[in-house]
Design a protein around this motif. Structure first.
Motif, PDB file in Angstrom:
ATOM      1  N   SER A 133     -46.751  20.455  10.016  1.00 53.88           N
ATOM      2  CA  SER A 133     -47.621  19.950   8.960  1.00 53.88           C
ATOM      3  C   SER A 133     -47.859  21.006   7.884  1.00 53.88           C
ATOM      4  CB  SER A 133     -48.928  19.399   9.519  1.00 53.88           C
ATOM      5  OG  SER A 133     -49.723  20.449   9.978  1.00 53.88           O
ATOM      6  N   ILE A 134     -47.840  22.294   8.249  1.00 51.59           N
ATOM      7  CA  ILE A 134     -48.016  23.343   7.238  1.00 51.59           C
ATOM      8  C   ILE A 134     -46.773  23.419   6.353  1.00 51.59           C
ATOM      9  CG2 ILE A 134     -48.225  25.841   6.847  1.00 51.59           C
ATOM     10  CD1 ILE A 134     -49.842  25.950   9.501  1.00 51.59           C
ATOM     11  N   LEU A 135     -45.603  23.410   6.984  1.00 52.79           N
ATOM     12  CA  LEU A 135     -44.353  23.588   6.236  1.00 52.79           C
ATOM     13  C   LEU A 135     -43.843  22.283   5.634  1.00 52.79           C
ATOM     14  CD1 LEU A 135     -42.477  25.953   8.714  1.00 52.79           C
ATOM     15  CD2 LEU A 135     -43.609  26.615   6.594  1.00 52.79           C
ATOM     16  N   ASN A 136     -44.248  21.177   6.246  1.00 52.03           N
ATOM     17  CA  ASN A 136     -43.787  19.860   5.820  1.00 52.03           C
ATOM     18  C   ASN A 136     -42.264  19.698   5.919  1.00 52.03           C
ATOM     19  OD1 ASN A 136     -44.392  17.284   5.057  1.00 52.03           O
ATOM     20  ND2 ASN A 136     -44.360  17.722   2.855  1.00 52.03           N
ATOM     21  N   ILE A 137     -41.701  20.242   6.987  1.00 51.72           N
ATOM     22  CA  ILE A 137     -40.271  20.101   7.269  1.00 51.72           C
ATOM     23  C   ILE A 137     -40.105  19.842   8.778  1.00 51.72           C
ATOM     24  CG2 ILE A 137     -39.500  21.634   5.395  1.00 51.72           C
ATOM     25  CD1 ILE A 137     -39.105  23.826   7.524  1.00 51.72           C
ATOM     26  N   PRO A 138     -38.936  19.339   9.192  1.00 54.95           N
ATOM     27  CA  PRO A 138     -38.725  19.165  10.630  1.00 54.95           C
ATOM     28  C   PRO A 138     -38.675  20.515  11.348  1.00 54.95           C
ATOM     29  CG  PRO A 138     -37.028  18.008   9.353  1.00 54.95           C
ATOM     30  CD  PRO A 138     -37.791  18.878   8.400  1.00 54.95           C
ATOM     31  N   VAL A 139     -39.382  20.625  12.460  1.00 55.19           N
ATOM     32  CA  VAL A 139     -39.386  21.849  13.263  1.00 55.19           C
ATOM     33  C   VAL A 139     -39.000  21.456  14.699  1.00 55.19           C
ATOM     34  CG1 VAL A 139     -40.768  23.779  14.133  1.00 55.19           C
ATOM     35  CG2 VAL A 139     -41.239  22.844  11.849  1.00 55.19           C
ATOM     36  N   VAL A 140     -37.941  22.065  15.223  1.00 55.59           N
ATOM     37  CA  VAL A 140     -37.435  21.654  16.538  1.00 55.59           C
ATOM     38  C   VAL A 140     -37.279  22.860  17.465  1.00 55.59           C
ATOM     39  CG1 VAL A 140     -35.634  20.348  17.724  1.00 55.59           C
ATOM     40  CG2 VAL A 140     -36.030  19.941  15.283  1.00 55.59           C
ATOM     41  N   PRO A 141     -37.943  22.839  18.636  1.00 57.49           N
ATOM     42  CA  PRO A 141     -37.692  23.909  19.605  1.00 57.49           C
ATOM     43  C   PRO A 141     -36.310  23.725  20.232  1.00 57.49           C
ATOM     44  CG  PRO A 141     -39.475  22.448  20.348  1.00 57.49           C
ATOM     45  CD  PRO A 141     -38.917  21.850  19.115  1.00 57.49           C
ATOM     46  N   THR A 142     -35.541  24.794  20.325  1.00 51.60           N
ATOM     47  CA  THR A 142     -34.182  24.664  20.871  1.00 51.60           C
ATOM     48  C   THR A 142     -33.857  25.811  21.841  1.00 51.60           C
ATOM     49  OG1 THR A 142     -33.163  25.943  19.073  1.00 51.60           O
ATOM     50  CG2 THR A 142     -33.269  23.554  18.781  1.00 51.60           C
ATOM     51  N   ILE A 143     -32.912  25.509  22.725  1.00 48.12           N
ATOM     52  CA  ILE A 143     -32.287  26.548  23.553  1.00 48.12           C
ATOM     53  C   ILE A 143     -30.784  26.339  23.378  1.00 48.12           C
ATOM     54  CG2 ILE A 143     -32.051  27.536  25.868  1.00 48.12           C
ATOM     55  CD1 ILE A 143     -34.707  26.123  26.615  1.00 48.12           C
ATOM     56  N   ALA A 144     -30.192  27.149  22.511  1.00 47.44           N
ATOM     57  CA  ALA A 144     -28.790  26.903  22.138  1.00 47.44           C
ATOM     58  C   ALA A 144     -27.856  27.018  23.335  1.00 47.44           C
ATOM     59  CB  ALA A 144     -28.359  27.868  21.033  1.00 47.44           C
ATOM     60  N   ILE A 145     -28.166  27.921  24.273  1.00 46.44           N
ATOM     61  CA  ILE A 145     -27.255  28.114  25.412  1.00 46.44           C
ATOM     62  C   ILE A 145     -27.299  26.940  26.406  1.00 46.44           C
ATOM     63  CG2 ILE A 145     -26.961  30.632  25.356  1.00 46.44           C
ATOM     64  CD1 ILE A 145     -29.268  30.826  27.381  1.00 46.44           C
ATOM     65  N   SER A 146     -28.355  26.129  26.368  1.00 47.40           N
ATOM     66  CA  SER A 146     -28.399  24.990  27.300  1.00 47.40           C
ATOM     67  C   SER A 146     -28.258  23.649  26.578  1.00 47.40           C
ATOM     68  CB  SER A 146     -29.715  25.003  28.082  1.00 47.40           C
ATOM     69  OG  SER A 146     -30.774  24.531  27.269  1.00 47.40           O
ATOM     70  N   GLY A 147     -28.518  23.650  25.269  1.00 50.17           N
ATOM     71  CA  GLY A 147     -28.420  22.395  24.520  1.00 50.17           C
ATOM     72  C   GLY A 147     -29.755  21.701  24.326  1.00 50.17           C
ATOM     73  N   LYS A 148     -30.811  22.303  24.843  1.00 46.30           N
ATOM     74  CA  LYS A 148     -32.135  21.684  24.669  1.00 46.30           C
ATOM     75  C   LYS A 148     -32.498  21.574  23.180  1.00 46.30           C
ATOM     76  CE  LYS A 148     -37.004  22.641  24.806  1.00 46.30           C
ATOM     77  NZ  LYS A 148     -37.549  21.314  24.778  1.00 46.30           N
ATOM     78  N   GLY A 149     -32.936  20.386  22.788  1.00 44.55           N
ATOM     79  CA  GLY A 149     -33.392  20.171  21.422  1.00 44.55           C
ATOM     80  C   GLY A 149     -32.302  19.734  20.458  1.00 44.55           C
ATOM     81  N   PHE A 150     -31.051  19.709  20.907  1.00 44.17           N
ATOM     82  CA  PHE A 150     -29.972  19.439  19.949  1.00 44.17           C
ATOM     83  C   PHE A 150     -29.890  17.990  19.484  1.00 44.17           C
ATOM     84  CE2 PHE A 150     -27.571  23.169  18.781  1.00 44.17           C
ATOM     85  CZ  PHE A 150     -28.344  24.101  19.443  1.00 44.17           C
ATOM     86  N   LYS A 151     -30.316  17.064  20.350  1.00 47.17           N
ATOM     87  CA  LYS A 151     -30.343  15.664  19.913  1.00 47.17           C
ATOM     88  C   LYS A 151     -31.260  15.545  18.705  1.00 47.17           C
ATOM     89  CE  LYS A 151     -29.578  12.276  23.468  1.00 47.17           C
ATOM     90  NZ  LYS A 151     -30.220  11.684  24.639  1.00 47.17           N
ATOM     91  N   GLU A 152     -32.418  16.188  18.812  1.00 46.22           N
ATOM     92  CA  GLU A 152     -33.406  16.117  17.725  1.00 46.22           C
ATOM     93  C   GLU A 152     -32.916  16.858  16.489  1.00 46.22           C
ATOM     94  OE1 GLU A 152     -37.402  17.174  18.987  1.00 46.22           O
ATOM     95  OE2 GLU A 152     -38.121  17.020  16.912  1.00 46.22           O
ATOM     96  N   VAL A 153     -32.208  17.974  16.688  1.00 46.30           N
ATOM     97  CA  VAL A 153     -31.666  18.715  15.544  1.00 46.30           C
ATOM     98  C   VAL A 153     -30.695  17.815  14.781  1.00 46.30           C
ATOM     99  CG1 VAL A 153     -30.126  20.600  14.861  1.00 46.30           C
ATOM    100  CG2 VAL A 153     -31.942  21.029  16.506  1.00 46.30           C
ATOM    101  N   VAL A 154     -29.806  17.149  15.519  1.00 45.70           N
ATOM    102  CA  VAL A 154     -28.808  16.291  14.875  1.00 45.70           C
ATOM    103  C   VAL A 154     -29.496  15.139  14.134  1.00 45.70           C
ATOM    104  CG1 VAL A 154     -26.887  14.700  15.318  1.00 45.70           C
ATOM    105  CG2 VAL A 154     -26.933  16.919  16.443  1.00 45.70           C
ATOM    106  N   LEU A 155     -30.506  14.539  14.761  1.00 49.19           N
ATOM    107  CA  LEU A 155     -31.243  13.460  14.098  1.00 49.19           C
ATOM    108  C   LEU A 155     -31.914  13.961  12.816  1.00 49.19           C
ATOM    109  CD1 LEU A 155     -33.003  11.497  16.991  1.00 49.19           C
ATOM    110  CD2 LEU A 155     -31.257  10.647  15.413  1.00 49.19           C
ATOM    111  N   SER A 156     -32.509  15.162  12.901  1.00 49.49           N
ATOM    112  CA  SER A 156     -33.195  15.725  11.728  1.00 49.49           C
ATOM    113  C   SER A 156     -32.204  16.007  10.603  1.00 49.49           C
ATOM    114  CB  SER A 156     -33.914  17.025  12.092  1.00 49.49           C
ATOM    115  OG  SER A 156     -34.864  16.786  13.080  1.00 49.49           O
ATOM    116  N   ILE A 157     -31.009  16.481  10.968  1.00 46.00           N
ATOM    117  CA  ILE A 157     -29.986  16.754   9.954  1.00 46.00           C
ATOM    118  C   ILE A 157     -29.605  15.452   9.252  1.00 46.00           C
ATOM    119  CG2 ILE A 157     -27.553  17.398   9.600  1.00 46.00           C
ATOM    120  CD1 ILE A 157     -27.865  19.343  11.984  1.00 46.00           C
TER     121      ILE A 157
END
Ligand SMILES: Nc1nc2c(ncn2[C@@H]2O[C@H](COP(=O)(O)OP(=O)(O)OP(=O)(O)O)[C@@H](O)[C@H]2O)c(=O)[nH]1
Ligand SMILES: [Mg+2]
Length: 176
Positions: A133-157
């Motif tokens: 809400s401060i930045l007014n952009i999508p913010v996604v927690p991720t763990i690149a080595i396991s793939g956590k959060g990547f579904k949401e990253v792709v949706l946000s892109i």
């Protein structure tokens, strides 16, 4: 083709991130006139593909060395790019500095709080909703080595990339 720049401080997981988003068709090149190399790849979109560039790591947009200079040039050359800013969630301040600079320049930014596992191990608490809400952009927690959060990253892109004049006009039309 819509361009995505993967940017962030050195050693935050940008390349692991890049490999997860792109397919096998990856091209490595030197930035013209330098020995700085970077990698380019492609990601499947709904109607069109995206070109993704793994930009050299930089701490800020005031370059201190050749690699940082290339990072800034790549950003300045691609005025219509979408930027995924990758931050080390366990050292969020340093990464936020760069993210704010990129946002200030008017680029659409998706913020990935990578190394979420490391932050959790260190008991670092980050209020994602507040940051959003401060930045007014999508913010996604991720763990690149396991793939956590990547579904949401792709949706946000995909969501960020689909915002064009047409979509804005449709929204404006709805309000009328
Ligand atoms: N624990 C953990 N390690 C990660 C994560 N993402 C990346 N790494 C590790 O962090 C290290 C750096 O990852 P890279 O992808 O090379 O980082 P980079 O940002 O591309 O680094 P530069 O290109 O040197 O700026 C590697 O050892 C990765 O395996 C993550 O989410 N959690
Ligand atoms: Mg890298």
């Amino acid at each position: 083709m819509k361009k995505i720049l993967l940017m962030g401080n050195p050693n935050v997981g940008k390349s692991v991130f890049f490999n997860r988003l792109t397919g096998a068709n990856v091209i490595e090149s030197n930035y013209p006139g330098t020995t700085v190399d970077y990698t380019k790849g492609y990601m499947k979109g709904n109607s069109e593909d995206f070109e993704i560039i793994d930009v050299p790591g930089t701490f800020s947009l005031e370059p201190k060395d050749k690699a940082e200079e290339v990072a800034v040039k790549m950003l300045e050359e691609k005025k219509d790019a979408l930027v995924i800013c990758v931050i080390d969630a366990s050292k969020i301040e340093r990464g936020l500095y760069l993210a704010l600079e990129i946002i200030e320049r008017g680029y659409p930014v998706v913020l990935a709080l990578n190394m979420w596992d490391v932050a959790e191990d260190k008991n670092i608490q980050i209020d994602i909703e507040k940051l959003k809400s401060i930045l007014n952009i999508p913010v996604v927690p991720t763990i690149a080595i396991s793939g956590k959060g990547f579904k949401e990253v792709v949706l946000s892109i995909k969501k960020a990339a689909s915002v064009g004049v047409k979509e804005i006009m449709e929204k404006v039309g709805e309000i009328k």
